[in-house]
Structures are given as C-alpha cells and as structure tokens.
Design a protein around this motif. Structure first.
Motif, short mmCIF file in Angstrom:
data_model
loop_
_atom_site.label_atom_id
_atom_site.label_comp_id
_atom_site.label_asym_id
_atom_site.label_seq_id
_atom_site.Cartn_x
_atom_site.Cartn_y
_atom_site.Cartn_z
N THR A 1 -7.45 -5.85 1.36
CA THR A 1 -6.79 -6.38 -0.11
C THR A 1 -6.38 -7.76 0.70
OG1 THR A 1 -6.22 -3.58 -0.72
CG2 THR A 1 -4.97 -5.77 -1.34
N LEU B 1 0.52 -1.53 0.10
CA LEU B 1 0.18 -0.02 -0.02
C LEU B 1 1.20 1.19 0.10
CD1 LEU B 1 -2.54 -0.62 2.88
CD2 LEU B 1 -2.31 -0.80 0.32
N GLY C 1 -4.90 -2.63 5.46
CA GLY C 1 -4.70 -3.40 4.31
C GLY C 1 -5.08 -4.86 4.47
#
Length: 528
Positions: free
Chosen positions: A418, A115, A415
């Motif tokens: 994801t 990220l 994150g």
C-alpha cells in the motif's frame, strides 16, 4: 450511585411489569452500591463503579450486548446519522490503546495506508495511548472540518519505528450500495457493503437502472458485509421473493415470535439469482442470503457466513447512557438459527475466524461437518440445509492461500504494498490520468514497471521485510504482487463501481457466481 441503581432497578421492574416489589437480585445491587458509597475507606467515583458493574453484567450474557456511556452514546448516534467528517476508521479501545478494526473503503485513512490492526498512539503529536483518555475525547481529536488535516502516529506489528500519516478529513460516505454494473448484455451485478437506512432505496434504484439496460439475471455481492438494519434486509428480500413470504422471524424468552414477511410486488421476482457471502458476511447479510436460500429463489456462493443472529434493542437510561441488550434470535424461513454458538470465553468467540482457518474450513469444503440434528429443509424444493451458525453456501469457493507466497504475505502484513502504491501514485497521478482515458483503458494497457517495483523493494527494506527465498521466491511472488499494485492504483483514481469491474475479473467468488448464473438450466442447479 444510589440514585443510578434505583433508576436502573425501577426501569428493569417497569419493563418486567412487576413494579409492586423489587426482586432480590436488584435489591442486592442497590444495597451493594449504598454500602460502597457509605463505608468504603476512600472517596469513590460512583459513576465509574456503576458503569463497571453494568459492563460486567452485560459481559456475562452474550458477545453482542453492550453499554455506552452518555458521551459515547451521543457520538455513536451522530455517527449513525452520518453528520460528521473524519478519518474513516472503525476502532475499538483495548487496554487504553486504540486499535483500528477496519478502514472505510476508499476513505481518508485507507488512502494513506492505515491498516486494520494498527494502533493509533498519537493525534497531532498528543499521546492518546496508555493515558486513559476517554473515547469521546479521542473521537473529537480525530474528527474535524472536511478538508482539514490531522497527523496520527501508528504502531504496527512487526515494525519497530512509529509510522506517521497525514490524513485529510473528509465526509464519511454512508453509501451502502457502492457498485452496480452490467457484466454482459443479460447479467447484472450489485454490491451491498452494509444495510443502512437508505440501502433499500439505493438497491431499488440500481435494480431499475440495470433492468433498463436489459438485465435478466443478477449477482448480489455481500462479501465483507457486516450487516446493519433488519428492515433494509427485509425490504430488499421483498424485491426478490414473492409477496407475503416469510423472510425472517425473531424469538426470545420475553419476546414472542415475530414474523417479517415480504411485501409488495417485487422488482426482480424472476431470473437467475446468485448471492455471494464469505466468513465476514453477518447479521442482515445472513438474513437476506438465508431467505433466498430457504425459498430456493437463488443460489448462495462462497464460504460459511459469520453467524451473527442476535437481536439487540436499545434501552436509553436516564443519564443519557444506553444499553443495547440482546432480546431475541434471528431464524431463517426454514427455522435455522443464524447465531453461531457462544459461551463465556469471549476471546475464543472473537477468534472464531482464525479457528476456521486453522481447521481448514476456509480452504476445503471437506473440513466442514454438520450433525444431522441441525438439518432442516428448504421451503419449496425440500433441499437439506443446516443450522448451527451462519449460512452455508450451496457452492463452496475455497480461500486460495497457495497463490500468495510468504514474501507477499509479509509485504501485505506490514503495509509495504500500500505504501509503495501511494508513493508511486503521488509521483505519477497526473501522467496516469492523462495517459488513460478510463479504467478499462488502464486495465488493458497499464503494466507495473521496474520503477514501480523498485519503489516496492525500497519500501520492503525500510519495513524490514525479509526475502528468505531469494530471487526464486521474488519471481514467484511477482504475478500477484503486480496485480495488487495495479488494483491499488485503479482503486485510488477511479470510483468503487468502476474498480469492482476490474477487480472481479480475478475474484474467485465472482467468477464462480458468474459461471453459475449463466446456466440456461439454472433451476437444476438448485437440486444438488
């Protein structure tokens, strides 16, 4: 050091056309270098001192004048030419730590969950943070043959443990027009991610293909487009604006005004046109959107663009290093300066977008105020438009912060979403590709099930994401979380062009642009 200072001074003199005598301030630089070199108590690294001096001088000028040493210059030129395979990140090095600025969309790093904001601290178990490793050495460790693997260790804010990612290197795509499709029988869509050497060629090809399918009206999406080559923006504007119209002009103290005019018979001179911009659209993206707005050729929709309107010229120094010096400013056809104000506070300049958020500018048009002194008028219809930095859209689309709960924002920040998507996809990729014939079939039938959500819950616990609002907040978060989880699967399996068709169905910017472009009396929308 003396040699470098002499060369630098001579170069500055030649450029200024005053080679007969050296100005006092340049002599001062040379003398300082000589004094340090000859009389300092210890041995000195003259190259390092010289580079520190050059960087300090440029820092006093503006946020976009930069210096790169010989190795950095070579590496950056290679990157611009697209002649390498790597992990697909843009990064900066601050205090000997590599910060990820941006991941290449659908690139190797983004696919595994790296990220923006991550700090890469190890590469293949070698520590690169806090050891004063040169930028070129770091880049050489991250680059490698296509298909080869590199392991990176990442520190992420809010997560105590180090995250590890195994990344398969790949060719970093130089494709800058990554989506183009027909929305319906008359209306087309083209997305430009940046302006490179081949952007006009790519854009023209997409334009021709959409026209062949019956396109009458066009949406150009410049969201997140950080700019690039000036000429690419001028060439694309030439496809949309009548011949021999001013697209942009540059002007600086030592650079007299230079006008860039539209050229040739454009491919799309009639038909409704809407351009989408946001707060990260910059430079060449602002040149294109500003020209379209100033000539009343179409509507600009979204939020005020970034405001990067300084022109850099590269100067190659004798040792292979390079200075990119700001020599002029960009001005739109109506005379608006694109560059937003800047001062000596570089941190404040870099945090401008956060200031916009805190002031309410990104969420409410009423929070945006321009003084009358910055008012000017469009070229054809005489509509009022304002300078002062960036391109203010004709139709404002607020950033919707209400649909995201605190829990959802925490999951995204760490994150977790994801990572959960990657784990689910690893286990179900084959089944998904067999089950759904294409992305539209997937969009119509795929549902985020309990298996997927349980993976996310486990990931959130692993990442120490707290659910402060309990079950009520969880249920309130679910609709947007499910949508994002579904989008991540679609993005990772299908290409960006197909993905954007699905994503745009819930993209407020696109939906507003589509609403406007369908209006039969589109011309009336220009006069507000």
């Amino acid at each position: 050091m003396r040699k470098i200072f002499i060369l630098f001074a001579a170069l500055a003199f030649t450029l200024a056309g005053k080679a007969q005598e050296m100005p006092e301030h340049l002599l001062k630089l040379m003398y300082t270098g000589n004094i340090i070199s000859r009389f300092y108590v210890d041995e000195t690294n003259n190259d390092k001192i010289t580079e520190a001096g050059v960087k300090a001088m440029l820092k006093e000028l503006d946020p976009h004048s930069t210096y790169t040493d010989p190795k950095e210059t070579k590496a950056l030129l290679e990157q611009m030419q697209g002649s390498f395979s790597g992990i697909g990140i843009q990064f900066n090095i601050i205090s000997d730590t590599l910060y990820v600025i941006q991941t290449t969309k659908n690139g190797p790093s983004e696919r595994v969950g790296v990220l923006a904001g991550d700090k890469i601290v190890t590469v293949n178990d070698t520590v690169i943070a806090g050891v004063k490793m040169e930028r070129t050495d770091i880049m050489s460790r991250l680059r490698g043959a296509k298909g080869s693997e590199v392991k990176i260790g990442v520190r992420r804010k809010g997560i105590e443990r180090m995250l590890e990612f195994n990344i398969i290197r790949d060719d970093i795509s130089t494709k800058t027009v990554d989506a183009a499709y027909m929305i319906d029988k008359k209306n087309g869509y083209i997305r430009i991610t940046s302006f490179g050497a081949k952007t006009h060629e790519e854009f023209a090809a997409k334009l021709d293909s959409l026209k062949a399918l019956g396109m009458k009206n066009l949406i150009i999406d410049l969201e997140g487009n950080g700019g690039g080559y000036l000429n690419a923006a001028v060439d694309i504007a030439s496809e949309l604006i009548d011949e021999n119209k001013l697209v942009v002009y540059t002007e600086g103290r030592s650079n007299p005004r230079y006008d860039y005019m539209s050229k040739g018979k454009g491919r799309f001179l009639k038909g409704n046109l809407v351009v989408i911009v946001d707060e990260t659209s910059a430079s060449a993206a602002e040149i294109l959107s500003g020209a379209i707005q100033d000539w009343d050729r179409g509507l600009v929709v979204g939020r005020r663009s970034f405001g990067k309107g300084l022109v850099q010229r590269p100067f190659n120094l004798p040792d292979g290093s390079m200075i990119r010096l700001t020599i002029a400013r960009y001005y739109t056809p109506a005379g608006r300066c694109i560059q937003k104000p800047y001062g000596n506070d570089s941190i404040k300049y870099e945090q401008d977008l956060m200031q916009r958020y805190n002031s309410g500018e990104l969420t409410s048009a009423d929070s945006i105020h321009f003084p009358d002194s910055l008012k000017t008028y469009t070229k054809r219809l005489g509509r009022p438009v304002y300078g002062g930095g960036g391109i203010m859209p004709d139709y404002f689309v607020p950033l919707d912060t209400l649909k995201y709960t605190k829990y959802h924002r925490a999951l995204a920040a760490k994150g977790s979403i994801t990572q959960a998507s990657l784990k689910y996809l690893d286990a179900n990729r084959e089944n998904i590709t067999k089950e759904y014939s294409d992305i539209h079939d997937f969009d119509n039938r795929f549902e985020v099930d309990d298996t997927y959500l349980n993976i996310l819950r486990e990931q959130s616990i692993q990442d120490n994401v707290e659910l402060e609002g309990g079950e009520e907040e969880y249920q309130k978060s679910l609709p947007e979380i499910k949508k994002q989880l579904k989008h991540l699967i679609a993005r990772d399996i299908w290409d960006m062009e197909q993905f954007m068709e699905i994503y745009n169905k819930s993209n407020d910017m696109f939906l507003k642009a589509y609403e406007l472009i369908q209006q039969k009396k589109f011309e009336n929308l220009l006069v507000k």
